[in-house]
Motif scaffolding. Sequence first.
Motif, short mmCIF file in Angstrom:
data_model
loop_
_atom_site.label_atom_id
_atom_site.label_comp_id
_atom_site.label_asym_id
_atom_site.label_seq_id
_atom_site.Cartn_x
_atom_site.Cartn_y
_atom_site.Cartn_z
N MET A 177 -7.05 -4.29 0.74
CA MET A 177 -5.87 -3.17 0.92
C MET A 177 -6.48 -1.88 0.22
O MET A 177 -6.47 -0.86 0.72
N THR A 232 -3.68 -1.66 8.29
CA THR A 232 -3.73 -2.42 7.11
C THR A 232 -3.61 -3.88 7.95
O THR A 232 -4.50 -4.74 7.43
N VAL A 265 -9.20 -0.39 2.40
CA VAL A 265 -8.42 0.38 3.49
C VAL A 265 -8.00 1.87 2.90
O VAL A 265 -8.07 2.86 3.42
N ARG A 292 0.90 -1.17 0.10
CA ARG A 292 -0.10 0.25 0.00
C ARG A 292 0.90 1.27 -0.01
O ARG A 292 0.61 2.32 -0.60
#
Length: 533
Positions: free
Chosen positions: A279, A294, A282, A146
């Motif tokens: 992911m 996460t 989030v 991320r």
Amino acid sequence: MSTTTTAATGRERYWVPGDWNAFFGFGTNILVNVLVLTGLLRFVLKMPDSLVFGRILPALGLMLFLSTVYYAWLAYRLAQKTGRTDVCALPSGTSVPHMFVVTFVVMLPILLRTNDPIQAWEAGLTWVFVQSFVLMAGGFIAPVIRRITPRAALLGSLAGISITFISMRPGLLVFETPLIGLVCFAIILANWFGGVRYFQDVPGGLIAIAAGTLIAWGSNLFGLGYGGLSVGSVGDAFSHFGFSFPIPAVGHVFSGFKFIGVILVTAIPFGIYDLVEAMDNVESAAAAGDSFPTTQVLTADGVISLIGCLLGNPFINAVYIGHPGWKAMGGRIGYSAATGVMVLVLTWLGIVALVSSLIPVVAILPILLYIGMLIGSQAFQETPRSHAPAIILAMIPQIAAWGKTMIDGALGAAGTNAATVGFDKLGNTGVLYKGLATLGGGATLAGIILGAVTVFIIERQLEKAAWFALAGSILTFFGLIHAEDLGVGQSPLVALSYLGIAVMLYCFARFAHVSPAAIESHGHGGMSEQPAE
């Protein structure tokens, strides 16, 4: 800063008026999914009602309760930490794509092979068992992914899901039954987008469902039968009333390991899909102002799904797309926990059958269409304007995957498939089936790779683009993207193409003269110091 903002306790912290709107919206979303999976279990997999209402739904209800309460608690912690009263809990529930995958790709083939719905159920439990551990392990690497991946790539891939797998089916069903669907949709849009307030501020979602139900039952009086409701189905639903508590199904989980060959083909790649999708979601919440850890989110999905499967639930838990929608609707912390309590009551007391016989599903579907609209637009609203082409490219694999799903469904209904019809014949009619299969394989991850490469090219960060192209080559070589099955060398030419792009971009970064990027603002086309992501 006000007292209500900083206080660790207070009614505002747990429930605000907007939670009613989010509760009815999110609660009906969850209810739709529960009704759909109940139909799949009863009418596709031919599972006995004693298994569906006595074991699977109670286990599912407990899983959803644990999930929604946990994410309400995470939101409460974030509100305490930041002193904010506008924190919205992450929505979560049964993973909708996997609901169909485990039904049609795992359990149905086992049912057809063994003619035993219990063995099909056991295979589904084992499938969730394997996926749970993929999620728990992946939770520790997702924050790194991320951090290095551009927001446009993450949200663009998510937008592709919102347009295809979230919005298209509700949209089609709304227009198939427009007298209910369009009226309910207009009620929702007027309230949630147009600011129209209904009687005593009754939530728009509840007004829409009530209106759709009245139209459906009213049409029965005139013999029109909109919504597919009948008095007989309501009477039958009462036979399922009764308290059912989930009981351990560990033996059934391990009995399903005899089908591990069928299970692994989809469990590992779809576990990775869950990892990437969570992911993405989030990141979507962070774009809306709520940053959740996460690793905790992903590992929680794995642990909660594991608990559910060990109690008899063959469907996996997932963080849902849609956080910005529920937040914009006024949802904060309470809506999530309230939804968990609602679904626990519905599944443990056998009320699901009664609800499905009273409310037309098409009255609920406009809420999902609204959420799809909101998430699709977020990809463009929360990223630099110059990244818009990358968002479009990130969406395309999802569109290809959806198109292939539609073609497969149509051919399957005709008792055939693409290979039998012939790829050349399909191509001659403009249906490029092989292209859809290749482009749409691992669509979520493929969209992120394509979007990231494009963002870094736009930002003139060609070395970073090269690294993402190299990642695309590796993922393709092992069948994680641009392939229908996991394995070595599934799409060798695509893998080689990505590798060639990686080499080319790296050489450009090292040896070519590259003009600086023109950085655009989010506003009206002016220039600003907008950092590259």
